[in-house]
Enzyme design. Sequence first.
Site, PDB file in Angstrom:
ATOM      1  N   LYS A  11     -18.084   6.819 -20.385  1.00 14.99           N
ATOM      2  CA  LYS A  11     -18.444   5.659 -19.557  1.00 14.99           C
ATOM      3  C   LYS A  11     -19.970   5.463 -19.544  1.00 14.99           C
ATOM      4  O   LYS A  11     -20.631   5.743 -20.537  1.00 14.99           O
ATOM      5  CB  LYS A  11     -17.877   5.802 -18.149  1.00 14.99           C
ATOM      6  CG  LYS A  11     -16.398   6.152 -18.143  1.00 14.99           C
ATOM      7  CD  LYS A  11     -15.773   5.886 -16.819  1.00 14.99           C
ATOM      8  CE  LYS A  11     -14.381   6.476 -16.785  1.00 14.99           C
ATOM      9  NZ  LYS A  11     -13.567   5.929 -15.728  1.00 14.99           N
ATOM     10  N   GLY A 173     -10.185   7.693 -12.407  1.00 12.66           N
ATOM     11  CA  GLY A 173     -11.314   8.134 -11.597  1.00 12.66           C
ATOM     12  C   GLY A 173     -10.980   8.344 -10.129  1.00 12.66           C
ATOM     13  O   GLY A 173     -11.877   8.483  -9.295  1.00 12.66           O
TER      14      GLY A 173
HETATM   15  C1  PEP Z   1     -10.948   6.583 -18.259  1.00 13.38           C
HETATM   16  O1  PEP Z   1     -11.994   6.122 -17.850  1.00 13.38           O
HETATM   17  O2  PEP Z   1     -10.469   6.156 -19.323  1.00 13.38           O
HETATM   18  C2  PEP Z   1     -10.292   7.632 -17.494  1.00 13.38           C
HETATM   19  C3  PEP Z   1      -9.073   7.971 -17.810  1.00 13.38           C
HETATM   20  O3  PEP Z   1     -11.013   8.183 -16.460  1.00 13.38           O
HETATM   21  P1  PEP Z   1     -10.640   9.475 -15.569  1.00 13.38           P
HETATM   22  O4  PEP Z   1     -10.125  10.531 -16.523  1.00 13.38           O
HETATM   23  O5  PEP Z   1     -11.911   9.875 -14.928  1.00 13.38           O
HETATM   24  O6  PEP Z   1      -9.587   9.046 -14.611  1.00 13.38           O
END
Ligand code: PEP
Length: 251
Positions: A11, A173
């Site tokens: 990200k 997230g």
């Molecule tokens: C993502 O951003 O694709 C994701 C799955 O984030 P997280 O693993 O932090 O939930």
Amino acid sequence: MRRKMVAGNWKMHGTGASVAELTRSLKAFDFPTNVDVAVFPPSLYIGQVVEALNGTAISVGAQNVARQAEQGPLTGEIAASQLADAGCTLALVGHSERRQVLGESDEELCLKFAAAQQVGLVPVLCVGETLAEREAGNTLGVVARQLNSIVDALGIEVFHKAVVAYEPVWAIGTGLTASPAQAQEVHAAIRAQLAAKNAEVAQNVRLLYGGSVKAANAAELFNMPDIDGGLIGGASLNADDFGAICRAAGN
Ligand code: PEP
């Protein structure tokens, strides 16, 4: 037999120094050889990451791609051809943060998907429902619409060279994870939808699960028959955590 894949979406995290540290740790990690491993750094650091991971089996992808394949007047965007030139082999298309926060539509994402493939980048198409959509019983309908927008415009064959990531928005997230059964239900529906058009494409396409995957829950998710690995956000920022998830995929 589909090879498992684990991809880390960094990200909008990192600095030159922290990226150097993370790539150093990734380079030293003993990843399983039966899993395809990829990372998606912020665009600014793609060159640094490609150089740092040179000589490893870790692929590098972009988190976004412009709607046109070739360079030109589109301020702030990065063309698929430029990403390929920088060493990327993959591109995320339609991450929920881009759909929800930045308002990217199915039509826009279709252009991005096509632009990526035009220069040989493998699109990782992200699909998934919001909590409200799940609670309204619309999960499969939403995912089917997102998938169909690509199939209808570009044809089923494009999934010969693409990956699909099912990422329920409510699990990204948040620390909430879809249960293996919930995730499997959607993955099976995605595969069935593709199989209705082309059984071979459906059989071979890799379907990743994403949404708060951690070392502790990875194995039970990856053991489901239609889950071919994971797209990992938060946990991919730590090489040991990410490596443990990759190992879970390799077992
Ligand atoms: C993502 O951003 O694709 C994701 C799955 O984030 P997280 O693993 O932090 O939930």
